[in-house]
Design an enzyme around this catalytic site. Structure first.
Site, PDB file in Angstrom:
ATOM      1  N   GLY A 109      36.468  45.390  38.199  1.00 48.73           N
ATOM      2  CA  GLY A 109      36.489  44.394  37.214  1.00 48.73           C
ATOM      3  C   GLY A 109      35.962  44.972  36.075  1.00 48.73           C
ATOM      4  N   GLU A 132      38.263  49.222  44.671  1.00 46.91           N
ATOM      5  CA  GLU A 132      38.474  47.955  45.452  1.00 46.91           C
ATOM      6  C   GLU A 132      38.874  48.101  46.963  1.00 46.91           C
ATOM      7  OE1 GLU A 132      38.782  46.145  41.276  1.00 46.91           O
ATOM      8  OE2 GLU A 132      39.369  48.198  42.079  1.00 46.91           O
TER       9      GLU A 132
END
Length: 258
Positions: A109, A132
């Protein structure tokens, strides 16, 4: 909202927002993203601000989403709460130029937040990645969409599927960042750039930002039509006429941001 999770200050016509969760390497949770969004919108509405800088700390711009706040959520939870959409995308609503000053880790993020900014200035210590896949997740804050547009499909696939990191020099070669500077000069260089940008006519900056972003989102012919309409609209701007007169009179322009 906890005011301490972001620090906010004005430097002339530049608004500076510092992510402030150093104990977690600025992991991005809802409280931080709400506070960041509030600060961005406040600067966007402030007529005295012409550009905005987002930065973190020397070890991390932001080391990713706060996994502890995600692990217990179900599909129904994230759908109902509009996870990410509700507060992570506030930066995309900002019409003024937004610069990211990145040192240390910008992962997951954090990398996606930087990608959502208009300009990325990277310190030599910066490391970018979207790992991720290690969590059986995907870069879902725009990573699978903005990263290919920034560096191309092949390299984006490599980063997303292998979880490898880019150092600052690789990120520069790939076109992910705008420029690379020494760590000790990161904020000085970014603020100097932001101050230079903020000194130009704000309506012109907004028109340029919208036009460049349109290039990512439309076919070329439609993008050119949008650009042409924006250019014609400059002739209704007081600043444009002042800029042209100042050029002909060989003097600095005095922009009223109108």
């Amino acid at each position: 909202m906890s005011a301490s999770v972001v620090l906010v200050e004005r430097r002339g016509r530049v608004g500076v927002i510092t992510l402030n969760r150093p104990e977690s390497l600025n992991a991005l949770d809802d409280a931080l993203m709400d506070a960041l969004g509030d600060a961005l919108l406040a600067f966007d509405a402030d007529d005295g601000v012409g550009a905005i800088v987002i930065t973190g700390g020397p070890r991390a711009f932001a080391a990713g989403a706060d996994i502890s706040g995600m692990v217990g959520r179900s599909y129904a939870d994230v759908e109902r709460e509009r996870f990410i959409t509700r507060n992570w995308e506030t930066v995309l609503q900002v019409r003024k130029p937004v610069l990211a000053a990145v040192a240390g880790f910008a992962l997951g993020g954090g990398c996606e937040l930087a990608l959502a900014c208009d300009i990325i200035v990277a310190a030599r210590s910066a490391r970018f990645g979207v790992p991720e896949v290690k969590l059986a997740m995907l870069p879902g804050a725009g990573g699978t969409q903005r990263l290919p547009r920034a560096i191309g499909k092949a390299k984006a696939m490599d980063l997303c599927l292998s979880a490898r990191l880019l150092d600052a020099d690789e990120a520069d070669r790939y076109g992910l960042v705008s420029r690379v500077v020494d760590d000790a000069r990161l904020m000085d260089e970014t603020l100097a750039l932001a101050e230079r940008i903020a000194g130009f006519s704000l309506p012109a900056l907004v028109a340029i930002k919208e036009s460049v972003n349109r290039a990512h989102e439309t076919p070329l012919a439609e993008g050119v039509r949008f650009e042409r309409r924006q250019m014609y609209a400059r002739f209704a701007s007081e600043d444009a006429h002042e800029g042209m007169r100042a050029f002909l009179e060989r003097r600095p322009p005095s922009f009223g941001h109108r």
